[in-house]
Write a protein that holds these residues in place. Structure first.
Motif, PDB file in Angstrom:
ATOM      1  N   TYR A   1      11.164   9.847  21.781  1.00 13.87           N
ATOM      2  CA  TYR A   1      11.255  10.089  23.218  1.00 13.87           C
ATOM      3  C   TYR A   1      10.233   9.320  24.049  1.00 13.87           C
ATOM      4  N   GLY A   2       9.413   8.494  23.411  1.00 20.65           N
ATOM      5  CA  GLY A   2       8.421   7.715  24.141  1.00 20.65           C
ATOM      6  C   GLY A   2       7.208   8.521  24.562  1.00 20.65           C
ATOM      7  N   ILE A   3       6.983   9.660  23.939  1.00 21.04           N
ATOM      8  CA  ILE A   3       5.854  10.521  24.303  1.00 21.04           C
ATOM      9  C   ILE A   3       4.594  10.024  23.607  1.00 21.04           C
ATOM     10  N   LEU A   4       3.583   9.701  24.405  1.00 19.07           N
ATOM     11  CA  LEU A   4       2.294   9.210  23.910  1.00 19.07           C
ATOM     12  C   LEU A   4       1.156  10.151  24.316  1.00 19.07           C
ATOM     13  N   ASP A   5       1.469  11.422  24.501  1.00 20.50           N
ATOM     14  CA  ASP A   5       0.448  12.392  24.902  1.00 20.50           C
ATOM     15  C   ASP A   5      -0.706  12.389  23.917  1.00 20.50           C
ATOM     16  N   HIS A   6      -1.889  12.663  24.420  1.00 16.46           N
ATOM     17  CA  HIS A   6      -3.065  12.764  23.545  1.00 16.46           C
ATOM     18  C   HIS A   6      -4.107  13.672  24.180  1.00 16.46           C
ATOM     19  N   TYR A   7      -4.836  14.371  23.309  1.00 14.86           N
ATOM     20  CA  TYR A   7      -5.964  15.201  23.729  1.00 14.86           C
ATOM     21  C   TYR A   7      -7.239  14.447  23.397  1.00 14.86           C
ATOM     22  N   VAL A   8      -8.183  14.466  24.317  1.00 11.85           N
ATOM     23  CA  VAL A   8      -9.490  13.868  24.090  1.00 11.85           C
ATOM     24  C   VAL A   8     -10.515  14.994  24.132  1.00 11.85           C
ATOM     25  N   THR A   9     -11.313  15.111  23.074  1.00 14.08           N
ATOM     26  CA  THR A   9     -12.396  16.084  23.053  1.00 14.08           C
ATOM     27  C   THR A   9     -13.611  15.398  23.663  1.00 14.08           C
ATOM     28  N   VAL A  10     -13.890  15.728  24.933  1.00 10.83           N
ATOM     29  CA  VAL A  10     -14.953  15.056  25.685  1.00 10.83           C
ATOM     30  C   VAL A  10     -16.324  15.670  25.424  1.00 10.83           C
ATOM     31  N   ALA A  11     -16.329  16.896  24.950  1.00 11.21           N
ATOM     32  CA  ALA A  11     -17.561  17.605  24.585  1.00 11.21           C
ATOM     33  C   ALA A  11     -17.135  18.735  23.648  1.00 11.21           C
ATOM     34  N   PRO A  12     -18.052  19.286  22.868  1.00  8.58           N
ATOM     35  CA  PRO A  12     -17.662  20.377  21.966  1.00  8.58           C
ATOM     36  C   PRO A  12     -16.922  21.486  22.718  1.00  8.58           C
ATOM     37  N   GLY A  13     -15.705  21.774  22.261  1.00  6.34           N
ATOM     38  CA  GLY A  13     -14.908  22.834  22.871  1.00  6.34           C
ATOM     39  C   GLY A  13     -14.167  22.439  24.142  1.00  6.34           C
ATOM     40  N   ILE A  14     -14.294  21.191  24.581  1.00  8.17           N
ATOM     41  CA  ILE A  14     -13.603  20.751  25.806  1.00  8.17           C
ATOM     42  C   ILE A  14     -12.607  19.649  25.458  1.00  8.17           C
ATOM     43  N   ARG A  15     -11.321  20.039  25.424  1.00  8.20           N
ATOM     44  CA  ARG A  15     -10.227  19.107  25.145  1.00  8.20           C
ATOM     45  C   ARG A  15      -9.470  18.853  26.428  1.00  8.20           C
ATOM     46  N   VAL A  16      -9.234  17.583  26.711  1.00  7.48           N
ATOM     47  CA  VAL A  16      -8.522  17.190  27.922  1.00  7.48           C
ATOM     48  C   VAL A  16      -7.178  16.589  27.527  1.00  7.48           C
ATOM     49  N   LEU A  17      -6.097  17.121  28.108  1.00  7.38           N
ATOM     50  CA  LEU A  17      -4.757  16.602  27.851  1.00  7.38           C
ATOM     51  C   LEU A  17      -4.491  15.401  28.742  1.00  7.38           C
ATOM     52  N   ASN A  18      -3.979  14.325  28.131  1.00  3.59           N
ATOM     53  CA  ASN A  18      -3.548  13.137  28.869  1.00  3.59           C
ATOM     54  C   ASN A  18      -2.076  12.890  28.574  1.00  3.59           C
ATOM     55  N   PRO A  19      -1.173  13.423  29.420  1.00  4.13           N
ATOM     56  CA  PRO A  19       0.250  13.169  29.212  1.00  4.13           C
ATOM     57  C   PRO A  19       0.565  11.696  29.507  1.00  4.13           C
ATOM     58  N   MET A  20       1.328  11.084  28.622  1.00  5.83           N
ATOM     59  CA  MET A  20       1.669   9.667  28.771  1.00  5.83           C
ATOM     60  C   MET A  20       3.064   9.456  28.212  1.00  5.83           C
ATOM     61  N   ARG A  21       3.894   8.696  28.922  1.00  2.00           N
ATOM     62  CA  ARG A  21       5.282   8.470  28.514  1.00  2.00           C
ATOM     63  C   ARG A  21       5.658   7.007  28.692  1.00  2.00           C
ATOM     64  N   VAL A  22       6.559   6.551  27.835  1.00  2.00           N
ATOM     65  CA  VAL A  22       7.244   5.278  28.020  1.00  2.00           C
ATOM     66  C   VAL A  22       8.695   5.634  28.281  1.00  2.00           C
ATOM     67  N   ILE A  23       9.219   5.191  29.417  1.00  2.00           N
ATOM     68  CA  ILE A  23      10.607   5.486  29.746  1.00  2.00           C
ATOM     69  C   ILE A  23      11.343   4.189  30.083  1.00  2.00           C
ATOM     70  N   PRO A  24      12.660   4.164  29.862  1.00  2.00           N
ATOM     71  CA  PRO A  24      13.434   2.975  30.225  1.00  2.00           C
ATOM     72  C   PRO A  24      13.435   2.781  31.736  1.00  2.00           C
ATOM     73  N   ASN A  25      13.382   1.524  32.152  1.00  3.46           N
ATOM     74  CA  ASN A  25      13.489   1.166  33.564  1.00  3.46           C
ATOM     75  C   ASN A  25      14.263  -0.146  33.614  1.00  3.46           C
ATOM     76  N   GLY A  26      15.551  -0.058  33.858  1.00  3.40           N
ATOM     77  CA  GLY A  26      16.398  -1.251  33.865  1.00  3.40           C
ATOM     78  C   GLY A  26      16.355  -1.921  32.508  1.00  3.40           C
ATOM     79  N   MET A  27      16.010  -3.213  32.489  1.00  2.00           N
ATOM     80  CA  MET A  27      15.917  -3.970  31.235  1.00  2.00           C
ATOM     81  C   MET A  27      14.511  -3.915  30.643  1.00  2.00           C
TER      82      MET A  27
END
Length: 135
Positions: free
Chosen positions: A68-94
């Protein structure tokens, strides 16, 4: 009342097929090639990916490979602090569109949020440049 975070939708159009963009971007070892504002180096320690960033090493957890082109990732920026970074690749024309949602942590000053969002957008443009030059 539900508390929502400030966010920015950052996007770039890439003149490559979605599966090509996904296959390149899904490989954590390629992060330093296009996400230089974040990833100085990447290494795998056991089952974990560690990214050396300007702020020091951070653990990054990536979504499982998917169709589905989902490239989501969590980054642990400090102990106990995870940040979600939603990322997608989607079709756009060609080609493709890469969309990254950047959330502002409560403690982050607005000026820093704007600067970091600009860095992410610059990295997305680097991704575009790298992939379009591979033709």
């Amino acid at each position: 009342m539900v508390r929502l975070h400030e966010s920015k939708m950052l996007r770039v159009v890439i003149e490559r097929q979605p599966d090509e963009v996904y296959e390149y971007a899904v490989n954590p070892e390629r992060l330093p090639e296009w996400a230089a504002s974040f990833a100085l180096a990447v290494r795998k320690e056991g089952d974990e990916w560690i990214v050396d960033t300007p702020e020091g090493p951070m653990k990054v957890e990536f979504a499982e490979r998917n169709a589905y082109g989902i490239l989501d990732h969590y980054v642990t920026v400090a102990p106990g602090i995870r940040v979600l970074n939603p990322m997608r690749v989607i079709p756009n024309g060609m080609g493709s569109e890469v969309i990254f949602t950047f959330f502002k942590p409560d403690e982050m000053p607005m000026e820093q949020f704007e600067l970091e969002a600009a860095n992410v957008l610059q990295d997305l443009h680097s991704l575009k440049r790298v992939l379009e030059q591979q033709r």
